[in-house]
Scaffold this active site. Structure first.
Site, PDB file in Angstrom:
ATOM      1  N   SER A  46       0.833  -1.205   0.000  1.00  0.00           N
ATOM      2  CA  SER A  46       0.000   0.000   0.000  1.00  0.00           C
ATOM      3  C   SER A  46       0.871   1.259   0.000  1.00  0.00           C
ATOM      4  CB  SER A  46      -0.963  -0.047   1.191  1.00  0.00           C
ATOM      5  OG  SER A  46      -2.007   0.871   1.029  1.00  0.00           O
ATOM      6  N   ASP A 162      -5.869  -3.592  -2.428  1.00  0.00           N
ATOM      7  CA  ASP A 162      -4.799  -3.241  -1.501  1.00  0.00           C
ATOM      8  C   ASP A 162      -4.083  -4.446  -0.881  1.00  0.00           C
ATOM      9  OD1 ASP A 162      -3.576  -2.233   1.124  1.00  0.00           O
ATOM     10  OD2 ASP A 162      -4.326  -0.375   0.256  1.00  0.00           O
TER      11      ASP A 162
END
Length: 311
Positions: A46, A162
């Protein structure tokens, strides 16, 4: 450990997920460099993928200059007021900025000066996907597509989201790519429930609101959903809003997964910046986050020097 052994010791840095708290990775990289530690490989999840890519591409100075110049207005401008079902970040505009401050569109992972990898999640199967080759920005984009904020990314027939959902601090990726010593940065250690406890710190400056009606509209719209995006409103008796519930749930999941993954594959050093007071979208607080990244390294200096002995 002999001098020859030190020369062949590969240091891996696992940069964890944590949204706006992730700017602390910049301070950590700076502080490590100042004590002679330059990671041979960097793996990010991320926001860790964003900072890691910038570092591997030699653009950390440009990224730091950009993020430390961000204001609340700038962050608000990246929101898409259409609030489509796929997410409400202006993805094309943000990706253009990444091309300027993280890594150029044409650069591939194989061309970087050091080993680099990102982690993403297959939305259909829940499997962990590693990017160790191909476009740097594609790898970053797939790793940072937090559900609700960014649309899933289509890659090789898979919908990816993610990487923090499956591997928030990618120690395992560092090990698999040949790291002998892994320094892990965990941004999720104290975030569970904390965004409910803090008041929104100050209002947007009057001249900003007057000069930019978009910001005013964004704040009113977002606030109607949840104060967690730009900070909590401090009204503890109110039921959590939509995004308070979503972000609180994601914090819990990432914290628990992080604990589990690092228990099964422990790093040699864990750096845990104290940043639970910074909200999901408070990217304009980069100076605070970077400073705390540096402070975190200083607090852990004895352990770092014990585990990592630069050649």
């Amino acid at each position: 450990m002999t001098h020859l052994q030190r020369q062949h010791t590969r240091i891996g840095l696992a940069l964890g997920s944590g949204s706006a708290r992730g700017w602390s990775h910049i301070g950590i990289l700076r502080a490590l460099s100042e004590i002679g530690i330059e990671p041979d490989l960097v793996c990010g999840s991320s926001v860790g993928a964003i900072v890691g890519a910038s570092y591997a591409a030699g653009n950390l100075d440009k990224l730091e200059d950009w993020v430390t110049s961000l204001t609340r207005t700038d962050v608000a401008r990246f929101l898409d007021l259409n609030f489509s079902l796929n997410g409400f970040i202006d993805a094309p505009r943000l990706r253009s900025f990444f091309g300027d401050y993280v890594c150029a569109e044409a650069v591939r992972i194989e061309e970087l000066g050091r080993t680099f990898a990102t982690v993403s999640t297959d939305l259909e199967t829940g499997r962990e996907i590693w990017f160790t080759e191909g476009s740097v920005l594609d790898a970053v984009w797939a790793s940072m597509s937090l559900p609700g904020l960014f649309p899933p990314i289509r890659n090789q027939g898979r919908w990816l989201v993610d990487g923090g959902l499956v591997n928030p601090v990618p120690v395992s990726v560092c090990r698999a790519l040949g790291a002998d010593i892994v320094i892990a940065v965990n941004l999720n250690g104290s975030v569970v429930g904390r965004h409910f406890l803090h008041r929104f710190e100050g209002e947007v400056e009057a001249d900003e609101v007057a000069s930019d009606s978009l910001l005013s509209l964004v704040r009113k719209t977002v606030k109607s959903y949840s104060s967690s995006l730009f900070g909590s409103n401090g009204m503890q008796d109110e039921a959590p809003g939509l995004f308070d519930a979503i972000i609180g749930s994601i914090n819990i999941v990432q914290d628990r997964i992080t604990r589990s993954r690092m228990a099964g594959d422990p790093p040699d050093v864990v750096l845990a910046p104290r940043l639970s007071h910074i909200g999901l979208m408070e990217f304009y607080r980069a100076r605070e986050a970077i400073h705390e990244g540096r402070e975190c390294v200083q607090r852990m200096l004895p352990e770092i020097r014990h585990q990592v002995k630069p050649a």
